[in-house]
Design a protein around this motif. Structure first.
Motif, mmCIF file in Angstrom:
data_model
loop_
_atom_site.group_PDB
_atom_site.id
_atom_site.type_symbol
_atom_site.label_atom_id
_atom_site.label_comp_id
_atom_site.label_asym_id
_atom_site.label_seq_id
_atom_site.Cartn_x
_atom_site.Cartn_y
_atom_site.Cartn_z
ATOM 1 N N GLU A 346 -17.575 13.297 15.966
ATOM 2 C CA GLU A 346 -17.429 14.665 15.476
ATOM 3 C C GLU A 346 -18.745 15.371 15.197
ATOM 4 O OE1 GLU A 346 -14.486 14.906 12.281
ATOM 5 O OE2 GLU A 346 -13.575 13.040 13.018
ATOM 6 N N ALA A 347 -19.770 14.591 14.812
ATOM 7 C CA ALA A 347 -21.055 15.209 14.470
ATOM 8 C C ALA A 347 -22.133 14.938 15.508
ATOM 9 C CB ALA A 347 -21.518 14.710 13.094
ATOM 10 N N ARG A 382 -26.771 17.167 10.353
ATOM 11 C CA ARG A 382 -25.403 17.096 10.870
ATOM 12 C C ARG A 382 -24.533 16.197 9.996
ATOM 13 N NH1 ARG A 382 -25.962 16.206 17.445
ATOM 14 N NH2 ARG A 382 -27.173 18.095 17.909
ATOM 15 N N ASP A 385 -23.523 18.201 6.986
ATOM 16 C CA ASP A 385 -22.462 19.168 7.288
ATOM 17 C C ASP A 385 -21.114 18.469 7.374
ATOM 18 O OD1 ASP A 385 -24.371 21.172 7.387
ATOM 19 O OD2 ASP A 385 -24.512 21.168 9.591
ATOM 20 N N PHE A 386 -21.095 17.304 8.013
ATOM 21 C CA PHE A 386 -19.842 16.554 8.127
ATOM 22 C C PHE A 386 -19.337 16.139 6.745
ATOM 23 C CE2 PHE A 386 -17.604 12.521 8.217
ATOM 24 C CZ PHE A 386 -16.612 12.754 9.152
ATOM 25 N N GLU A 388 -20.041 17.445 3.790
ATOM 26 C CA GLU A 388 -19.625 18.604 2.994
ATOM 27 C C GLU A 388 -18.214 19.045 3.376
ATOM 28 O OE1 GLU A 388 -20.811 20.082 0.509
ATOM 29 O OE2 GLU A 388 -22.942 19.549 0.385
ATOM 30 N N SER A 389 -17.890 18.903 4.657
ATOM 31 C CA SER A 389 -16.558 19.319 5.131
ATOM 32 C C SER A 389 -15.490 18.274 4.864
ATOM 33 C CB SER A 389 -16.613 19.611 6.638
ATOM 34 O OG SER A 389 -17.547 20.607 6.935
ATOM 35 N N ASN A 390 -15.903 17.078 4.455
ATOM 36 C CA ASN A 390 -14.956 15.966 4.246
ATOM 37 C C ASN A 390 -15.218 15.287 2.907
ATOM 38 O OD1 ASN A 390 -13.505 15.486 7.088
ATOM 39 N ND2 ASN A 390 -15.637 16.023 7.487
ATOM 40 N N ARG A 391 -15.425 16.094 1.865
ATOM 41 C CA ARG A 391 -15.664 15.528 0.539
ATOM 42 C C ARG A 391 -14.410 14.817 0.033
ATOM 43 N NH1 ARG A 391 -19.875 16.839 -2.898
ATOM 44 N NH2 ARG A 391 -21.416 18.322 -2.084
#
Length: 392
Positions: A346-347, A382, A385-386, A388-391
């Protein structure tokens, strides 16, 4: 259907190559991948080493060599061990190998069988456990703990020795953690081993030239009292960016040397002739390129650790050797291998999940900073970002 002997059902793998293959596949499909998975320098082999191999080929070095390696190279290795570690090693105890893994294979094969214990570092290079299980011996993990900077504890290691222990494997500087075991712990281990005279020890020192912060590598070859049971594993791959050349060396007790020679004769016959002359040039020639490579690794080491420690629910101790960071990702809510897999898919960041290095690897992932500083910082961004989006 053909059925190999049961030993092969126990043989493991090195997942770094599986991750590399998947990363390459994704890249071929057009995905932007930053590879922090594979453990090899991103530098070219220094020119003078390449030229030495070419010169040897032009001079007609095309034939078989002694199974133990050409005398000139064994003499150079012995002199280098004396210079670096103060160790007096006869060239007649040194064997030139096609890489580092062969020494692991031979050492574990010599001692491993059902009913025997072999101690190995965990998290550690996965081939240790794979080969132990292949022989039918019991793999006994020696924990490398974050609170110790991923150095082994001599007291804990010694407490794991039993009447069935035949071989101990140690690795400093360490793959995958970058941990370096201090001289005080190695001194304590050597002193304690006096109580176990029938136990052999294999010291994997392939990263011996790769230490930071002025820290000196402490080689087990510096202890004469271990001469009759020490197996040293070392080589050219990491120090001189020669992973694909497949050139290593080992030191053996006199009592084992001829057994190992016969294993060589029965398997690969000898090491490529011209490459051995390249090995001479690497040790005796200018060290500027190797030193420059280490300076760049040091810059990357500090940058990647600082960046990792800015990520949510991630922490990373400063590695003291090799070119790996081993961040603690247990607070992210992911199991380590799942996180590693999703970062790749994904990243676009290839890493290795800690459990691929042993039972104590859960909660960690390995990043190799053998990539450009720009790519490393982009990869960690990256990852951030991943996460932060999946805390959790």
């Amino acid at each position: 259907m053909l059925h190999p002997v049961d030993n092969f059902l126990r043989l493991g793998d090195e997942n770094a190559f599986a991750v590399l293959a998947r990363a390459n596949q994704l890249a071929s499909e057009g995905k932007d991948i930053i590879n922090l998975g594979i453990g090899q320098p991103d530098f070219k082999t220094p020119d003078h080493i390449v030229e030495a191999a070419i010169a040897a080929l032009k001079a007609g070095e095309h034939g078989y060599t002694p199974a133990v390696g050409i005398p000139q190279l064994r003499e150079v290795v012995a002199a280098d061990l004396k210079t670096r570690h103060g160790a007096t090693i006869s060239p007649d105890r040194i064997m030139i190998m096609p890489g580092g893994k062969v020494t692991m294979y031979m050492a574990i094969t010599l001692f491993g069988r059902p009913g025997v214990d072999i101690l190995y570092p965990d998290p550690g290079f996965p081939i240790y456990r794979s080969m132990i299980e292949f022989t039918g011996a019991r793999p006994v993990p020696v924990p490398l703990r974050e609170e110790n900077g991923f150095a082994f504890s001599a007291d804990e290691l010694l407490s794991l020795i039993t009447k069935d222990t035949r071989l101990i494997i140690v690795n400093s500087p360490s793959n995958p953690t970058g941990g370096v075991t201090p001289k005080s712990e190695i001194d304590k281990l050597v002193k304690g081993l006096a109580n176990f005279p029938d136990v052999a020890i294999m010291s994997d020192e392939i990263y011996s030239r790769m230490t930071f912060d002025g820290l000196e590598h402490q080689s087990l070859t510096s202890y004469p009292e271990l001469e009759d049971r020490l197996i040293l594993l070392n080589g050219w791959s990491k120090t001189y960016a020669m992973t694909g050349w497949r050139l290593g060396f080992s030191v053996w007790p006199k009592s084992l040397y001829d057994h190992v020679r016969k294993l060589a004769v029965n398997s690969y016959s000898c090491v490529n002739s011209a490459i051995q002359f390249a090995g001479i040039a690497a040790i005796t020639g200018p060290q500027d390129a190797a030193d420059a490579m280490m300076a760049e690794f040091d810059t990357r080491r500090k940058a990647v650790v600082a960046a990792l420690n800015e990520l949510p629910n991630v922490s990373c101790v400063m590695p003291k050797g090799a070119f790996y960071a081993f961040p603690n990702v247990s607070g992210t809510g992911f199991k380590a291998k799942e996180l590693s897999s999703r970062l790749l898919e994904e990243a676009g960041v290839a890493t290795i999940g800690g459990p691929d290095f042993g039972v104590y690897g859960e909660g960690y992932i390995r990043l190799s900073y053998a990539n450009s500083l720009e790519n490393i910082l982009k990869a960690v961004e990256r990852m951030g970002d991943f996460l932060e989006s999946n805390r959790p």
